[in-house]
Design a protein around this motif. Structure first.
Motif, PDB file in Angstrom:
ATOM      1  N   LEU A   1       0.835  -1.213   0.000  1.00  0.00           N
ATOM      2  CA  LEU A   1       0.000   0.000   0.000  1.00  0.00           C
ATOM      3  C   LEU A   1       0.867   1.259   0.000  1.00  0.00           C
ATOM      4  O   LEU A   1       0.508   2.267  -0.615  1.00  0.00           O
ATOM      5  CB  LEU A   1      -0.943   0.005   1.206  1.00  0.00           C
ATOM      6  CG  LEU A   1      -2.077  -1.010   1.172  1.00  0.00           C
ATOM      7  CD1 LEU A   1      -2.860  -0.989   2.481  1.00  0.00           C
ATOM      8  CD2 LEU A   1      -3.011  -0.762  -0.014  1.00  0.00           C
ATOM      9  N   ALA A   2       2.002   1.202   0.687  1.00  0.00           N
ATOM     10  CA  ALA A   2       2.920   2.342   0.705  1.00  0.00           C
ATOM     11  C   ALA A   2       3.455   2.599  -0.699  1.00  0.00           C
ATOM     12  O   ALA A   2       3.512   3.748  -1.156  1.00  0.00           O
ATOM     13  CB  ALA A   2       4.069   2.088   1.677  1.00  0.00           C
ATOM     14  N   PHE A   3       3.825   1.522  -1.405  1.00  0.00           N
ATOM     15  CA  PHE A   3       4.330   1.689  -2.772  1.00  0.00           C
ATOM     16  C   PHE A   3       3.219   2.195  -3.696  1.00  0.00           C
ATOM     17  O   PHE A   3       3.465   3.042  -4.555  1.00  0.00           O
ATOM     18  CB  PHE A   3       4.904   0.378  -3.307  1.00  0.00           C
ATOM     19  CG  PHE A   3       5.593   0.554  -4.629  1.00  0.00           C
ATOM     20  CD1 PHE A   3       6.849   1.126  -4.686  1.00  0.00           C
ATOM     21  CD2 PHE A   3       4.970   0.179  -5.809  1.00  0.00           C
ATOM     22  CE1 PHE A   3       7.484   1.317  -5.906  1.00  0.00           C
ATOM     23  CE2 PHE A   3       5.589   0.366  -7.016  1.00  0.00           C
ATOM     24  CZ  PHE A   3       6.857   0.938  -7.072  1.00  0.00           C
ATOM     25  N   GLN A   4       2.010   1.694  -3.506  1.00  0.00           N
ATOM     26  CA  GLN A   4       0.877   2.155  -4.313  1.00  0.00           C
ATOM     27  C   GLN A   4       0.640   3.645  -4.122  1.00  0.00           C
ATOM     28  O   GLN A   4       0.366   4.375  -5.081  1.00  0.00           O
ATOM     29  CB  GLN A   4      -0.390   1.367  -3.940  1.00  0.00           C
ATOM     30  CG  GLN A   4      -1.561   1.609  -4.873  1.00  0.00           C
ATOM     31  CD  GLN A   4      -1.273   1.199  -6.309  1.00  0.00           C
ATOM     32  OE1 GLN A   4      -0.759   0.130  -6.572  1.00  0.00           O
ATOM     33  NE2 GLN A   4      -1.584   2.074  -7.247  1.00  0.00           N
ATOM     34  N   GLU A   5       0.784   4.121  -2.899  1.00  0.00           N
ATOM     35  CA  GLU A   5       0.617   5.551  -2.619  1.00  0.00           C
ATOM     36  C   GLU A   5       1.696   6.376  -3.318  1.00  0.00           C
ATOM     37  O   GLU A   5       1.417   7.435  -3.881  1.00  0.00           O
ATOM     38  CB  GLU A   5       0.654   5.794  -1.102  1.00  0.00           C
ATOM     39  CG  GLU A   5       0.584   7.255  -0.691  1.00  0.00           C
ATOM     40  CD  GLU A   5      -0.682   7.973  -1.145  1.00  0.00           C
ATOM     41  OE1 GLU A   5      -0.622   9.222  -1.290  1.00  0.00           O
ATOM     42  OE2 GLU A   5      -1.725   7.325  -1.385  1.00  0.00           O
ATOM     43  N   LEU A   6       2.924   5.888  -3.296  1.00  0.00           N
ATOM     44  CA  LEU A   6       4.010   6.577  -4.011  1.00  0.00           C
ATOM     45  C   LEU A   6       3.695   6.673  -5.508  1.00  0.00           C
ATOM     46  O   LEU A   6       3.872   7.717  -6.127  1.00  0.00           O
ATOM     47  CB  LEU A   6       5.339   5.828  -3.815  1.00  0.00           C
ATOM     48  CG  LEU A   6       6.034   5.996  -2.479  1.00  0.00           C
ATOM     49  CD1 LEU A   6       7.132   4.952  -2.324  1.00  0.00           C
ATOM     50  CD2 LEU A   6       6.604   7.396  -2.331  1.00  0.00           C
ATOM     51  N   MET A   7       3.224   5.566  -6.073  1.00  0.00           N
ATOM     52  CA  MET A   7       2.877   5.559  -7.496  1.00  0.00           C
ATOM     53  C   MET A   7       1.743   6.530  -7.787  1.00  0.00           C
ATOM     54  O   MET A   7       1.797   7.296  -8.750  1.00  0.00           O
ATOM     55  CB  MET A   7       2.484   4.153  -7.951  1.00  0.00           C
ATOM     56  CG  MET A   7       3.653   3.335  -8.377  1.00  0.00           C
ATOM     57  SD  MET A   7       3.191   1.963  -9.453  1.00  0.00           S
ATOM     58  CE  MET A   7       2.573   2.744 -10.914  1.00  0.00           C
ATOM     59  N   ASN A   8       0.703   6.499  -6.946  1.00  0.00           N
ATOM     60  CA  ASN A   8      -0.435   7.392  -7.157  1.00  0.00           C
ATOM     61  C   ASN A   8      -0.003   8.856  -7.132  1.00  0.00           C
ATOM     62  O   ASN A   8      -0.507   9.678  -7.898  1.00  0.00           O
ATOM     63  CB  ASN A   8      -1.519   7.160  -6.102  1.00  0.00           C
ATOM     64  CG  ASN A   8      -2.217   5.830  -6.285  1.00  0.00           C
ATOM     65  OD1 ASN A   8      -2.144   5.213  -7.350  1.00  0.00           O
ATOM     66  ND2 ASN A   8      -2.877   5.357  -5.242  1.00  0.00           N
ATOM     67  N   ARG A   9       0.929   9.191  -6.249  1.00  0.00           N
ATOM     68  CA  ARG A   9       1.401  10.575  -6.138  1.00  0.00           C
ATOM     69  C   ARG A   9       2.183  11.030  -7.361  1.00  0.00           C
ATOM     70  O   ARG A   9       2.125  12.188  -7.746  1.00  0.00           O
ATOM     71  CB  ARG A   9       2.338  10.723  -4.929  1.00  0.00           C
ATOM     72  CG  ARG A   9       1.650  10.809  -3.622  1.00  0.00           C
ATOM     73  CD  ARG A   9       2.666  11.031  -2.510  1.00  0.00           C
ATOM     74  NE  ARG A   9       1.996  10.837  -1.230  1.00  0.00           N
ATOM     75  CZ  ARG A   9       2.601  10.906  -0.058  1.00  0.00           C
ATOM     76  NH1 ARG A   9       3.897  11.171   0.000  1.00  0.00           N
ATOM     77  NH2 ARG A   9       1.934  10.730   1.047  1.00  0.00           N
TER      78      ARG A   9
END
Length: 196
Positions: A17-25
């Protein structure tokens, strides 16, 4: 959470989820940079996927948490893009696919001074098209600096790190790019004047 905290969670705890948030940003910024250099959606998608595959596989080995994560990712995207351009042995004409779908440009980032009339909008579109055409005719190094500085508003320090040159070299490339753009516009204006 800040980027570095998300990176830490992903690296130490495999927090997807942390990596997904980085990607979304950051994915829009990264994809836009690749597309602005390549001007082909399918190829840009491929390079974007290649970039994030490298990000995932190299994060433990090569990313230093002291630096900005996005600058590190942009360097990977930049290198993948330049590798593709060199393989193609051609420079991209950035105006070739300038259409309604891809009108994300410098002018749209300027503050809105009120709704322009239809005539003003046509002039703006024409100026934008000319500018993108001329930027596409710049040497690869100059085009990169112009896009990163004016389109992505990156500081010269980050541009220098991303392109692996000194700040003075990045500033010099920008200066030559502006000189070349001025020459191109002057030549275009002279040709139009001679037609009349």
């Amino acid at each position: 959470m800040k980027d570095r905290e998300l990176v830490h969670l992903f690296r130490k705890k495999d927090d997807q989820l942390a990596f997904q948030e980085l990607m979304n940003r950051h994915q829009a910024k990264i994809y836009s940079y690749i597309y602005s250099m390549i001007q082909n959606r399918e190829t840009a998608n491929d390079i974007f996927q290649e970039t994030f595959t490298k990000v995932i596989t190299k994060m433990d080995d090569t990313y230093n948490e002291q630096g900005k994560w996005i600058a590190w990712v942009m360097r990977i995207a930049h290198n993948a893009t330049i590798d593709h351009i060199r393989k193609q042995k051609r420079f991209v004409d950035v105006s070739s696919s300038y259409d309604e779908e891809s009108k994300t440009d410098f002018y749209e980032r300027l503050p809105d001074e009120g709704t322009p009339g239809q005539h003003d909008q046509l002039e703006l579109d024409e100026s934008t098209s000319r500018l993108l055409k001329h930027i596409g005719n710049l040497p690869e190094e100059q085009r990169t600096v112009v896009m990163l500085r004016h389109y992505y508003e990156m500081p010269f320090k980050e541009i220098a790190e991303l392109t692996d040159v000194s700040i003075n070299t990045a500033l010099g490339r920008m200066r030559y790019a502006l000189i070349n753009l001025r020459k191109m516009f002057d030549e275009e204006h002279e040709k139009e004047s001679n037609k009349v």
